[in-house]
Design a protein around this motif. Structure first.
Motif, PDB file in Angstrom:
ATOM      1  N   GLY A 243       0.843  -1.188   0.000  1.00  0.00           N
ATOM      2  CA  GLY A 243       0.000   0.000   0.000  1.00  0.00           C
ATOM      3  C   GLY A 243       0.878   1.238   0.000  1.00  0.00           C
ATOM      4  N   PHE A 244       0.315   2.363  -0.372  1.00  0.00           N
ATOM      5  CA  PHE A 244       1.116   3.587  -0.404  1.00  0.00           C
ATOM      6  C   PHE A 244       0.412   4.728   0.318  1.00  0.00           C
ATOM      7  CE2 PHE A 244      -1.477   3.883  -4.266  1.00  0.00           C
ATOM      8  CZ  PHE A 244      -1.967   5.181  -4.172  1.00  0.00           C
ATOM      9  N   ILE A 245       1.228   5.670   0.769  1.00  0.00           N
ATOM     10  CA  ILE A 245       0.758   6.917   1.374  1.00  0.00           C
ATOM     11  C   ILE A 245       1.388   8.057   0.605  1.00  0.00           C
ATOM     12  CG2 ILE A 245       0.608   8.318   3.466  1.00  0.00           C
ATOM     13  CD1 ILE A 245       1.850   5.056   4.269  1.00  0.00           C
ATOM     14  N   TYR A 260      -3.377  10.722   0.010  1.00  0.00           N
ATOM     15  CA  TYR A 260      -3.919   9.676  -0.865  1.00  0.00           C
ATOM     16  C   TYR A 260      -3.355   8.348  -0.365  1.00  0.00           C
ATOM     17  CZ  TYR A 260      -4.855   7.292  -5.383  1.00  0.00           C
ATOM     18  OH  TYR A 260      -5.281   6.439  -6.377  1.00  0.00           O
ATOM     19  N   ILE A 261      -4.239   7.475   0.135  1.00  0.00           N
ATOM     20  CA  ILE A 261      -3.818   6.210   0.735  1.00  0.00           C
ATOM     21  C   ILE A 261      -4.577   5.081   0.057  1.00  0.00           C
ATOM     22  CG2 ILE A 261      -3.598   4.907   2.884  1.00  0.00           C
ATOM     23  CD1 ILE A 261      -3.891   7.608   4.362  1.00  0.00           C
ATOM     24  N   ALA A 262      -3.856   4.133  -0.523  1.00  0.00           N
ATOM     25  CA  ALA A 262      -4.538   3.063  -1.261  1.00  0.00           C
ATOM     26  C   ALA A 262      -3.596   1.889  -1.503  1.00  0.00           C
ATOM     27  CB  ALA A 262      -5.077   3.586  -2.594  1.00  0.00           C
ATOM     28  N   GLY A 263      -4.162   0.825  -2.051  1.00  0.00           N
ATOM     29  CA  GLY A 263      -3.425  -0.366  -2.432  1.00  0.00           C
ATOM     30  C   GLY A 263      -4.322  -1.219  -3.307  1.00  0.00           C
ATOM     31  N   ALA A 272      -1.561   0.560   5.048  1.00  0.00           N
ATOM     32  CA  ALA A 272      -0.871   1.817   4.751  1.00  0.00           C
ATOM     33  C   ALA A 272      -1.401   2.948   5.625  1.00  0.00           C
ATOM     34  CB  ALA A 272      -1.035   2.166   3.275  1.00  0.00           C
ATOM     35  N   ALA A 273      -2.722   3.002   5.800  1.00  0.00           N
ATOM     36  CA  ALA A 273      -3.324   4.037   6.646  1.00  0.00           C
ATOM     37  C   ALA A 273      -2.871   3.876   8.096  1.00  0.00           C
ATOM     38  CB  ALA A 273      -4.843   3.977   6.546  1.00  0.00           C
ATOM     39  N   TYR A 274      -2.779   2.636   8.553  1.00  0.00           N
ATOM     40  CA  TYR A 274      -2.333   2.398   9.930  1.00  0.00           C
ATOM     41  C   TYR A 274      -0.867   2.796  10.090  1.00  0.00           C
ATOM     42  CZ  TYR A 274      -1.704   0.207  14.463  1.00  0.00           C
ATOM     43  OH  TYR A 274      -1.424   0.004  15.795  1.00  0.00           O
ATOM     44  N   TYR A 275      -0.066   2.554   9.058  1.00  0.00           N
ATOM     45  CA  TYR A 275       1.340   2.981   9.119  1.00  0.00           C
ATOM     46  C   TYR A 275       1.414   4.501   9.292  1.00  0.00           C
ATOM     47  CZ  TYR A 275       6.118   4.059   7.862  1.00  0.00           C
ATOM     48  OH  TYR A 275       7.403   4.551   7.893  1.00  0.00           O
ATOM     49  N   LEU A 276       0.620   5.229   8.517  1.00  0.00           N
ATOM     50  CA  LEU A 276       0.590   6.685   8.636  1.00  0.00           C
ATOM     51  C   LEU A 276       0.179   7.112  10.037  1.00  0.00           C
ATOM     52  CD1 LEU A 276       0.622   9.554   7.336  1.00  0.00           C
ATOM     53  CD2 LEU A 276      -1.782   9.179   6.763  1.00  0.00           C
ATOM     54  N   LEU A 294       5.919  10.388  -0.993  1.00  0.00           N
ATOM     55  CA  LEU A 294       5.212   9.139  -1.245  1.00  0.00           C
ATOM     56  C   LEU A 294       5.984   8.006  -0.592  1.00  0.00           C
ATOM     57  CD1 LEU A 294       3.167   7.839  -4.060  1.00  0.00           C
ATOM     58  CD2 LEU A 294       5.137   6.446  -3.482  1.00  0.00           C
ATOM     59  N   ILE A 295       5.272   7.164   0.138  1.00  0.00           N
ATOM     60  CA  ILE A 295       5.873   6.011   0.798  1.00  0.00           C
ATOM     61  C   ILE A 295       5.047   4.776   0.451  1.00  0.00           C
ATOM     62  CG2 ILE A 295       6.369   4.923   3.022  1.00  0.00           C
ATOM     63  CD1 ILE A 295       6.831   7.657   4.189  1.00  0.00           C
TER      64      ILE A 295
END
Length: 316
Positions: A243-245, A260-263, A272-276, A294-295
């Motif tokens: 996933g990306f942030i 923008y958070i998605a996969g 990805a959202a939890y990582y953020l 972007l990560i």
């Protein structure tokens, strides 16, 4: 004498409240949190979820039977992590939260809502967090069209299905059906043609829908061919565990901060959202509130809370 005591006690209470609020902001890094999400001068932060629209007899109950539910639904994973983000901005003491909201903080209101079908209904005056791909989230599509964006979904091949709107007789279909292109009729509402998911919103009499395949084989092939492309890299990735942030910071071209958070799966988006959510302090230290980045993170399939960075880039 009683009046003096009451006034004095009110001042003491106010002083304690201000002290507690200062300690709370200091200990929770609340000021940095708001700056990181572009909400330091905003009254509201909007979290948009994917809008999954279900056609009549397109839903399956716990018994395995198909039922006639029709309407918009959201991904449980997106909804769950969106509320975790919302709670990050919440106070631990509700009464104190209400008092500080009116007295000193003018604190931010976090709204979790489903992505609209009409771009005109998107609230663009506030910082935004968009969860999910542009296939289901119009806000994600808008972010992909912004000048600084460097990531985009490349949808796999799928058959096109035509839908017309004139008759309420809607035939059910099976997920495994290999039926050829069909015409599905929907009620004529308010003297005009209508979107079956939004009776008030009128569409042209015949609309071609992408990704409206009734074939499970076609769907599986489309999923395998769907990838995420990052500008500057020739090889796109198609793993459902990545996933990306992306943060597009406020600038002259962009009035408000966009996330923008998605996969390619619910797991990837949620992870990805939890990582953020859990690493925003590290990201704030590195990118502050004025740099875009972007990560991409690889999510543990057994636990969305466990992940590792696969790619990281500052957007200039």
């Amino acid at each position: 004498m009683d009046i003096v005591i009451n006034v004095l006690s009110d001042f003491i209470f106010l002083g304690i409240t201000l002290l507690l609020s200062w300690l709370f902001i200091l200990l929770t890094h609340r000021g940095k949190l708001r700056k990181f999400f572009g909400a330091d001068n905003a009254k509201q932060l909007i979290i948009y979820l994917s809008n999954l629209r279900v056609l009549t007899f397109g839903s399956i109950g716990h018994s395995g039977k198909k039922y006639s539910f029709q309407g918009s639904v959201v991904s449980f994973g997106e909804f769950e992590v969106a509320n975790q983000i919302k709670e990050k901005f919440s106070f631990l003491i509700p009464d104190l939260n209400e008092m500080l909201h009116s007295l000193i903080l003018n604190d931010i209101d976090v709204q979790v809502t489903i992505s609209p079908l009409d771009e005109g209904k998107i609230i663009k005056e506030n910082p935004i967090i968009s969860l999910g791909s542009p296939a289901y989230n119009l806000v994600s599509k808008i972010i992909e069209d912004t000048p600084k964006n460097i990531v985009e979904f490349n949808e796999g091949k799928s058959s096109k299905k035509e839908i017309s709107y004139s008759n309420p007789n809607i035939p059910p279909w099976g997920i495994g059906s290999d039926t050829d292109t069909q015409i599905y009729d929907f009620p004529n509402i308010a003297g005009g043609t209508a979107d079956p998911f939004d009776p008030v919103h009128e569409l042209q009499n015949r609309t071609t829908y992408e990704n409206f395949s009734t074939s499970s084989k076609d769907s599986q092939e489309a999923l395998r061919e769907t990838t995420i492309k990052i500008k500057g890299f020739e090889q796109p990735f198609g793993s459902t565990t990545i996933g990306f942030i992306e943060r597009i910071a406020k600038s002259k071209e962009n009035d408000h901060t966009l996330f923008y958070i998605a996969g390619l799966s619910e797991l990837a988006t949620k992870g990805a959202a939890y990582y953020l959510l859990t690493n925003w302090r590290y990201l704030y230290k590195k990118y502050k509130n004025d740099k875009s980045f972007l990560i991409a993170v690889t999510i543990n399939e057994q636990d969305y809370k466990t992940s590792s960075i696969s790619f990281e880039k500052e957007i200039v």
